[in-house]
Design a protein around this motif. Structure first.
Motif, PDB file in Angstrom:
ATOM      1  N   SER A 133      -2.237  -6.349   0.515  1.00  7.47           N
ATOM      2  CA  SER A 133      -2.406  -5.380   1.617  1.00  7.47           C
ATOM      3  C   SER A 133      -2.443  -6.094   2.962  1.00  7.47           C
ATOM      4  O   SER A 133      -1.859  -5.619   3.943  1.00  7.47           O
ATOM      5  CB  SER A 133      -3.690  -4.574   1.417  1.00  7.47           C
ATOM      6  OG  SER A 133      -3.598  -3.772   0.267  1.00  7.47           O
ATOM      7  N   ILE A 134      -3.134  -7.230   3.026  1.00  6.80           N
ATOM      8  CA  ILE A 134      -3.201  -7.999   4.273  1.00  6.80           C
ATOM      9  C   ILE A 134      -1.810  -8.465   4.667  1.00  6.80           C
ATOM     10  O   ILE A 134      -1.406  -8.367   5.833  1.00  6.80           O
ATOM     11  CB  ILE A 134      -4.180  -9.185   4.139  1.00  6.80           C
ATOM     12  CG1 ILE A 134      -5.614  -8.673   4.115  1.00  6.80           C
ATOM     13  CG2 ILE A 134      -3.989 -10.175   5.288  1.00  6.80           C
ATOM     14  CD1 ILE A 134      -6.653  -9.745   3.819  1.00  6.80           C
ATOM     15  N   ALA A 135      -1.037  -8.952   3.693  1.00  8.32           N
ATOM     16  CA  ALA A 135       0.329  -9.394   3.990  1.00  8.32           C
ATOM     17  C   ALA A 135       1.175  -8.226   4.485  1.00  8.32           C
ATOM     18  O   ALA A 135       1.968  -8.357   5.427  1.00  8.32           O
ATOM     19  CB  ALA A 135       0.953 -10.026   2.746  1.00  8.32           C
ATOM     20  N   GLU A 136       0.989  -7.049   3.875  1.00 11.97           N
ATOM     21  CA  GLU A 136       1.741  -5.859   4.295  1.00 11.97           C
ATOM     22  C   GLU A 136       1.355  -5.438   5.712  1.00 11.97           C
ATOM     23  O   GLU A 136       2.222  -5.121   6.538  1.00 11.97           O
ATOM     24  CB  GLU A 136       1.486  -4.717   3.316  1.00 11.97           C
ATOM     25  CG  GLU A 136       2.292  -3.469   3.618  1.00 11.97           C
ATOM     26  CD  GLU A 136       2.016  -2.351   2.622  1.00 11.97           C
ATOM     27  OE1 GLU A 136       2.268  -1.200   2.985  1.00 11.97           O
ATOM     28  OE2 GLU A 136       1.544  -2.629   1.506  1.00 11.97           O
ATOM     29  N   VAL A 137       0.063  -5.456   6.020  1.00 19.54           N
ATOM     30  CA  VAL A 137      -0.415  -5.096   7.360  1.00 19.54           C
ATOM     31  C   VAL A 137       0.130  -6.076   8.393  1.00 19.54           C
ATOM     32  O   VAL A 137       0.583  -5.676   9.474  1.00 19.54           O
ATOM     33  CB  VAL A 137      -1.955  -5.027   7.402  1.00 19.54           C
ATOM     34  CG1 VAL A 137      -2.476  -4.979   8.822  1.00 19.54           C
ATOM     35  CG2 VAL A 137      -2.455  -3.835   6.607  1.00 19.54           C
TER      36      VAL A 137
END
Length: 172
Positions: free
Chosen positions: A47-51
């Motif tokens: 999720s952090i990478a996507e954000v």
């Protein structure tokens, strides 16, 4: 203790006794929680990478939008400035035409209102101006006195040059 051990092996240790079942349940629960924690960590990293990826995309879109808005504002300002210049040019031409018409009207009015006495005064002023700008009478017909005195004490008359006839104050 003559009772047989009903325990189990937990993390490489053998546990016996009445708390063995609880220990097994707790160990199993901890393993399950550790798996869930690892899953959450993995999902959180994804999720952090996507954000971060979305943030980079938004930054790019924002920069593009800022550039486009800047270009539009510049184009609008240039168009407005050109319209204002055109309007000023039109007003200047209109003012020039009005000034020309007004000058002609004033001249016509001055001509129609001029009396014979005014015309005579204007003629006298013109003649006086002409006389003041004319060369001395000796140079008027193209002759000038030479400073040399000839035989018998007479002055020689010589033809004057064009610059002495026109003189600096005479209109050419």
């Amino acid at each position: 203790s003559g009772l047989p051990c009903l325990g189990t092996r937990l993390r490489g240790r053998h546990i016996c006794g009445p708390g063995a079942a609880k220990a097994v349940l707790l160990a199993h629960t901890m393993e399950h929680l550790e798996v869930r924690l690892a899953t959450f960590r993995s999902e959180l990293s994804a999720s952090i990478a996507e954000v971060e990826s979305q943030q980079d995309g938004l930054r790019g879109e924002f920069d593009d939008l800022r550039r486009r808005v800047g270009q539009e504002v510049k184009a609008e300002a240039t168009a407005l400035l050109n319209r204002e210049r055109s309007a000023i040019r039109q007003l200047d031409e209109q003012l020039w035409r009005v000034d020309e018409r007004l000058g002609r009207r004033i001249d016509a009015l001055a001509e129609s209102a001029a009396s014979p006495a005014d015309e005579r005064a204007a003629a006298v002023d013109l003649a006086a101006d002409l006389v003041l700008r004319s060369p001395p009478p000796r140079q008027l017909f193209g002759f000038a006195r030479d400073k040399q005195v000839g035989a018998g004490g007479r002055d020689f008359l010589t033809r004057a040059t064009s610059s002495s006839v026109l003189g600096p104050g005479r209109p050419g």
